[in-house]
Scaffold this motif. Sequence first.
Motif, PDB file in Angstrom:
ATOM      1  N   ARG A 226       0.835  -1.213   0.000  1.00  0.00           N
ATOM      2  CA  ARG A 226       0.000   0.000   0.000  1.00  0.00           C
ATOM      3  C   ARG A 226       0.866   1.258   0.000  1.00  0.00           C
ATOM      4  NH1 ARG A 226      -3.137  -3.007   3.693  1.00  0.00           N
ATOM      5  NH2 ARG A 226      -2.189  -1.906   5.468  1.00  0.00           N
ATOM      6  N   GLU A 227       1.961   1.208   0.746  1.00  0.00           N
ATOM      7  CA  GLU A 227       2.865   2.355   0.806  1.00  0.00           C
ATOM      8  C   GLU A 227       3.525   2.589  -0.552  1.00  0.00           C
ATOM      9  OE1 GLU A 227       4.878   5.611   2.320  1.00  0.00           O
ATOM     10  OE2 GLU A 227       3.123   4.514   3.064  1.00  0.00           O
ATOM     11  N   ILE A 228       3.903   1.504  -1.229  1.00  0.00           N
ATOM     12  CA  ILE A 228       4.506   1.625  -2.569  1.00  0.00           C
ATOM     13  C   ILE A 228       3.488   2.205  -3.548  1.00  0.00           C
ATOM     14  CG2 ILE A 228       5.421   0.318  -4.539  1.00  0.00           C
ATOM     15  CD1 ILE A 228       6.694  -1.582  -2.462  1.00  0.00           C
ATOM     16  N   GLU A 229       2.243   1.706  -3.458  1.00  0.00           N
ATOM     17  CA  GLU A 229       1.173   2.223  -4.335  1.00  0.00           C
ATOM     18  C   GLU A 229       0.938   3.716  -4.082  1.00  0.00           C
ATOM     19  OE1 GLU A 229      -2.137  -0.320  -3.593  1.00  0.00           O
ATOM     20  OE2 GLU A 229      -1.217  -2.061  -4.581  1.00  0.00           O
ATOM     21  N   ARG A 230       1.037   4.126  -2.807  1.00  0.00           N
ATOM     22  CA  ARG A 230       0.882   5.541  -2.471  1.00  0.00           C
ATOM     23  C   ARG A 230       1.993   6.366  -3.118  1.00  0.00           C
ATOM     24  NH1 ARG A 230       2.860   9.328   0.294  1.00  0.00           N
ATOM     25  NH2 ARG A 230       4.544   8.043   1.140  1.00  0.00           N
ATOM     26  N   ILE A 231       3.229   5.825  -3.073  1.00  0.00           N
ATOM     27  CA  ILE A 231       4.365   6.526  -3.674  1.00  0.00           C
ATOM     28  C   ILE A 231       4.172   6.647  -5.195  1.00  0.00           C
ATOM     29  CG2 ILE A 231       6.844   6.368  -4.159  1.00  0.00           C
ATOM     30  CD1 ILE A 231       7.134   4.995  -1.392  1.00  0.00           C
ATOM     31  N   VAL A 232       3.706   5.559  -5.812  1.00  0.00           N
ATOM     32  CA  VAL A 232       3.472   5.572  -7.260  1.00  0.00           C
ATOM     33  C   VAL A 232       2.439   6.638  -7.622  1.00  0.00           C
ATOM     34  CG1 VAL A 232       2.545   4.257  -9.206  1.00  0.00           C
ATOM     35  CG2 VAL A 232       4.137   3.159  -7.627  1.00  0.00           C
ATOM     36  N   ARG A 233       1.340   6.692  -6.859  1.00  0.00           N
ATOM     37  CA  ARG A 233       0.286   7.686  -7.141  1.00  0.00           C
ATOM     38  C   ARG A 233       0.805   9.121  -6.917  1.00  0.00           C
ATOM     39  NH1 ARG A 233      -4.577   5.630  -8.259  1.00  0.00           N
ATOM     40  NH2 ARG A 233      -4.941   3.429  -7.767  1.00  0.00           N
ATOM     41  N   ALA A 234       1.711   9.260  -5.955  1.00  0.00           N
ATOM     42  CA  ALA A 234       2.314  10.575  -5.709  1.00  0.00           C
ATOM     43  C   ALA A 234       3.179  10.992  -6.902  1.00  0.00           C
ATOM     44  CB  ALA A 234       3.151  10.539  -4.438  1.00  0.00           C
ATOM     45  N   GLU A 235       3.875  10.026  -7.481  1.00  0.00           N
ATOM     46  CA  GLU A 235       4.695  10.303  -8.666  1.00  0.00           C
ATOM     47  C   GLU A 235       3.817  10.644  -9.874  1.00  0.00           C
ATOM     48  OE1 GLU A 235       7.945  10.608  -8.970  1.00  0.00           O
ATOM     49  OE2 GLU A 235       8.245  10.206  -6.829  1.00  0.00           O
ATOM     50  N   ILE A 236       2.663   9.962  -9.978  1.00  0.00           N
ATOM     51  CA  ILE A 236       1.719  10.267 -11.065  1.00  0.00           C
ATOM     52  C   ILE A 236       1.204  11.697 -10.916  1.00  0.00           C
ATOM     53  CG2 ILE A 236      -0.587   9.736 -11.983  1.00  0.00           C
ATOM     54  CD1 ILE A 236       0.010   6.765 -11.389  1.00  0.00           C
ATOM     55  N   ALA A 237       0.833  12.048  -9.681  1.00  0.00           N
ATOM     56  CA  ALA A 237       0.330  13.407  -9.417  1.00  0.00           C
ATOM     57  C   ALA A 237       1.402  14.442  -9.748  1.00  0.00           C
ATOM     58  CB  ALA A 237      -0.096  13.522  -7.960  1.00  0.00           C
ATOM     59  N   LYS A 238       2.655  14.141  -9.414  1.00  0.00           N
ATOM     60  CA  LYS A 238       3.752  15.062  -9.704  1.00  0.00           C
ATOM     61  C   LYS A 238       3.927  15.254 -11.214  1.00  0.00           C
ATOM     62  CE  LYS A 238       7.650  14.339  -7.482  1.00  0.00           C
ATOM     63  NZ  LYS A 238       8.997  13.758  -7.184  1.00  0.00           N
ATOM     64  N   SER A 239       3.804  14.143 -11.966  1.00  0.00           N
ATOM     65  CA  SER A 239       3.984  14.229 -13.426  1.00  0.00           C
ATOM     66  C   SER A 239       2.842  15.000 -14.088  1.00  0.00           C
ATOM     67  CB  SER A 239       4.078  12.825 -14.034  1.00  0.00           C
ATOM     68  OG  SER A 239       2.812  12.207 -14.110  1.00  0.00           O
ATOM     69  N   ASN A 240       1.663  14.987 -13.447  1.00  0.00           N
ATOM     70  CA  ASN A 240       0.483  15.641 -14.030  1.00  0.00           C
ATOM     71  C   ASN A 240       0.282  17.083 -13.532  1.00  0.00           C
ATOM     72  OD1 ASN A 240       0.083  13.180 -15.186  1.00  0.00           O
ATOM     73  ND2 ASN A 240      -1.610  12.560 -13.857  1.00  0.00           N
ATOM     74  N   LYS A 241       1.140  17.503 -12.605  1.00  0.00           N
ATOM     75  CA  LYS A 241       0.950  18.798 -11.925  1.00  0.00           C
ATOM     76  C   LYS A 241       0.889  19.983 -12.891  1.00  0.00           C
ATOM     77  CE  LYS A 241       2.706  21.407  -7.970  1.00  0.00           C
ATOM     78  NZ  LYS A 241       3.760  21.494  -6.931  1.00  0.00           N
ATOM     79  N   ASN A 242       1.804  20.000 -13.853  1.00  0.00           N
ATOM     80  CA  ASN A 242       1.887  21.137 -14.769  1.00  0.00           C
ATOM     81  C   ASN A 242       1.270  20.833 -16.137  1.00  0.00           C
ATOM     82  OD1 ASN A 242       3.293  22.733 -12.840  1.00  0.00           O
ATOM     83  ND2 ASN A 242       5.198  21.662 -13.382  1.00  0.00           N
ATOM     84  N   THR A 243       0.339  19.865 -16.157  1.00  0.00           N
ATOM     85  CA  THR A 243      -0.340  19.515 -17.407  1.00  0.00           C
ATOM     86  C   THR A 243      -1.843  19.659 -17.225  1.00  0.00           C
ATOM     87  OG1 THR A 243      -0.618  17.161 -16.885  1.00  0.00           O
ATOM     88  CG2 THR A 243       1.479  17.822 -17.878  1.00  0.00           C
TER      89      THR A 243
END
Length: 397
Positions: A226-243
């Motif tokens: 679950r913690e890894i999945e949270r990190i992955v979703r955080a990375e997705i959010a970061k990649s989508n931040k300026n789009t």
Amino acid sequence: MFVLLVVLGSNDILAQSNKQKQLETRRQELRREIEKINALRAENKSKEKSQLSLIEDFNYKISVLNNLIKVTNQQANLLTHEINNNQKKIDDLREELKLLKEDYAAMIVKSYKSKNQQSRIMFLLSSNNFKQAYKRLQYMKQYANHQKEQGETIKAKTAELQQINQNLLVQKEEKQKLIAENKKTQNTLEKERAQHRSIMASIRKDLSKYTSQIKAKQQEAARIDREIERIVRAEIAKSNKNTSSSSSSSFALTAEEKVLASNFVSNKGKLPWPVEKGFVKARYGKQPSLIDRSLTVQRNGVLITTEKNAKARVVFNGTVIRVAAIRNSNPMVMIKHGNYITVYKNLSKVYVKEGDKVKTKDVIGEVSTSIEGDTILNFSIFKDAQTENPASWIYKM
């Protein structure tokens, strides 16, 4: 019809030969797998392993031995089929040779009786006209050629028969070797099963204790996942931040990342192993527990048993996006390949940092060895926020 039968027969022989080669390749792979298991066992012989760990080891080796026996039996059965086919060919050739020799002998006798030059001339001179004489002359030539061809045919068929007999002897010898090897494998399997039964008998005496251990391990693994999945979703959010993308489950990719992801996909099934030597001890997905079949074990990746001090390697070009140590677990490294992420867990040493560009087979760290002597890399693959089966991506996993 004759040509068609010959072509079909040739195709059948070629198919059997290819099948035999495939089986032999698979048999050698399984033999190497058993050698790796035995080598790792010998390396950790001095360590006192838990009953659960021992059961996992025995269960895996038993499955490999069973597969080896199955493949060897398939090879032996295919050889039996080929031997029977060759035996039939030999019988047919012997019958054909018998008829050819009888026909040839009759021709020789007939030729001997009419070999007098005077009788041949008289045969020609007794013709009613020139046309008949010409035909008789052609007949004599054809008969002589046919006699020669019959001799060559007998010679060729005899050579073919000798070759098939040699092949038959080789095939019978190969079959005997396979049977002898299978007996040895069967003996090894029985010994492994006996030890497996002994350990299981010990476990069943206090099954509730071991069931509790499995549940606790599963809960801990689920927490880490679950913690890894949270990190992955955080990375997705970061990649989508300026789009303009509002997705929380998929990466917004640059043109360069799209190319990288496309290259990653084009190598599906051909990616190198994340360790140089090892075997999969536990596979991806849901499986019943080896101890208590009523329990289900869920894994988001694979557990790869490897040698002590083994180096973890990158399976494809990418960028290190996270180096982290989740509570109560060893450090892990996460590498991004476009919208794919590979995760390397249970490291004792890490040789990279966040932001590093890495290439295929670059060493990123060292796999941790437990107190019991197990050196296991926990490896998983994500496509965006969803896990994928690593066996579909890694070569012959």
